[in-house]
Design an enzyme around this catalytic site. Structure first.
Site, PDB file in Angstrom:
ATOM      1  N   GLU A  38      32.991   0.857 -24.590  1.00 14.74           N
ATOM      2  CA  GLU A  38      33.972   0.462 -23.567  1.00 14.74           C
ATOM      3  C   GLU A  38      34.539  -0.923 -23.930  1.00 14.74           C
ATOM      4  O   GLU A  38      33.818  -1.761 -24.493  1.00 14.74           O
ATOM      5  CB  GLU A  38      33.209   0.398 -22.225  1.00 14.74           C
ATOM      6  CG  GLU A  38      34.014  -0.002 -21.017  1.00 14.74           C
ATOM      7  CD  GLU A  38      33.114  -0.046 -19.752  1.00 14.74           C
ATOM      8  OE1 GLU A  38      31.864   0.054 -19.873  1.00 14.74           O
ATOM      9  OE2 GLU A  38      33.680  -0.182 -18.651  1.00 14.74           O
ATOM     10  N   LYS A 109      39.521   4.599 -16.436  1.00 18.69           N
ATOM     11  CA  LYS A 109      38.245   4.704 -15.700  1.00 18.69           C
ATOM     12  C   LYS A 109      38.477   4.883 -14.197  1.00 18.69           C
ATOM     13  O   LYS A 109      39.129   4.042 -13.564  1.00 18.69           O
ATOM     14  CB  LYS A 109      37.424   3.437 -15.980  1.00 18.69           C
ATOM     15  CG  LYS A 109      35.997   3.465 -15.474  1.00 18.69           C
ATOM     16  CD  LYS A 109      35.277   2.183 -15.940  1.00 18.69           C
ATOM     17  CE  LYS A 109      33.801   2.176 -15.632  1.00 18.69           C
ATOM     18  NZ  LYS A 109      33.150   0.934 -16.126  1.00 18.69           N
ATOM     19  N   CYS A 142      31.520   4.741 -19.075  1.00 16.31           N
ATOM     20  CA  CYS A 142      30.348   4.038 -18.539  1.00 16.31           C
ATOM     21  C   CYS A 142      29.955   4.502 -17.136  1.00 16.31           C
ATOM     22  O   CYS A 142      29.443   5.595 -16.981  1.00 16.31           O
ATOM     23  CB  CYS A 142      30.593   2.531 -18.604  1.00 16.31           C
ATOM     24  SG  CYS A 142      29.032   1.601 -18.635  1.00 16.31           S
TER      25      CYS A 142
HETATM   26  C1  ACM Z   1      29.865  -0.257 -16.540  1.00 19.94           C
HETATM   27  O1  ACM Z   1      30.479   0.655 -15.991  1.00 19.94           O
HETATM   28  N1  ACM Z   1      30.404  -0.969 -17.501  1.00 19.94           N
HETATM   29  C2  ACM Z   1      28.486  -0.583 -16.149  1.00 19.94           C
END
Ligand code: ACM
Length: 271
Positions: A38, A109, A142
């Site tokens: 990420e 995201k 993530c």
């Molecule tokens: C995250 O979503 N970077 C913990």
């Protein structure tokens, strides 16, 4: 299919250093699909949204993306990489699918973690599966791991491999992904960074332990916590097309959605 990941430690704010490191490493691999962490080039622990603005790039006008596309072209490679995305006046924690011809898909995201909610806009693109040849890949980032709906939706769309760029700070995800892979009978490549972002407003430590999990929930490979690790391995993505879990049960076919109506009715975070 040759798949893998590159676990490393980005230096916060030094995009050209991080890009050079990744390009150099990828120049030495032969693979079909590599997943990077990420926010792979900027680092993670932003002070505020104003700082995101100083580093975010529009993938359509990005020297970072251009360099990654040329390595994909040279190596006949697909990459899934975390990316700090600018889109007009919005800023997203995104993942790009890049192939020899450039960006093939952008995922933004949808479940922002903790202070990310102050730095980024909520993802606004529906989950979508993309093809690399006849293999179907789904992308999540993530903290999306906490929401089993994400992997399930990607599996229902036909994903064979879940590509999961991460910057994990808690210790639960790696083990949980074994269950995600069992209950959906998919592969998952979780690529997590390691090291610290040491910033004036605080320090964050990332947990490494990037991994590849097979459709039965079997851990195929897990990296150590705090070191560089470049993995390339051979998998058979077609194993993910077998959804049976007993001779008489399949994990997707045997769902009973008429009993899951709360999943549709209960409103979560506002769109
Ligand atoms: C995250 O979503 N970077 C913990």
């Amino acid at each position: 299919m040759q798949i893998g990941f590159y676990q490393y430690r980005p230096v916060f704010g030094n995009v050209s250093h991080n890009l050079n490191k990744v390009v150099k490493k990828l120049s030495a691999v032969q693979a079909d699909l590599i997943v990077l962490p990420e926010l792979a080039f900027t680092g993670y622990y932003f002070r505020d949204r104003a700082e995101v603005k100083t580093m975010a790039e529009d993938p359509g006008k990005s020297t970072t993306v251009d360099a990654l596309t040329s390595i994909c072209k040279k190596k006949k490679l697909h990459l899934v990489t975390g990316f700090t995305e600018k889109a007009k006046d919005k800023y997203f924690n995104s993942a790009l699918l890049i192939g020899p011809k450039g960006v093939e898909h952008i995922y933004r995201k949808i479940h922002l973690f903790n202070e990310e909610t102050k730095w980024f806009d909520d993802g606004d693109i529906p989950l979508q599966v993309n093809r690399i040849g006849n293999v179907r890949i789904g992308i999540m980032i993530c903290f999306d791991w906490v929401f089993p709906e994400v992997t399930r939706v990607l599996a229902l769309q036909g994903a064979d491999i879940i590509c999961h760029p991460s910057n994990l700070v808690l210790g639960y995800c790696q083990q949980t992904m074994l269950t995600r892979c069992l209950e959906n009978k998919v592969y998952a490549i979780t690529t997590n960074r390691y090291g610290y972002d040491k910033r004036p407003h605080g320090n964050l430590r990332f947990t490494g332990r990037s991994q590849v999990v097979a459709p039965g929930g079997t851990l195929i490979y897990r990296a150590k916590s705090q070191c560089d690790d470049l993995l390339v391995m051979d998998i058979d993505p077609m194993l993910a097309r077998d959804k049976s879990i007993t001779p008489l049960n399949e994990v997707l076919r045997d769902r009973r959605p008429q009993y899951y109506s709360e999943l549709n009715l209960k409103q979560g975070r506002k769109p």
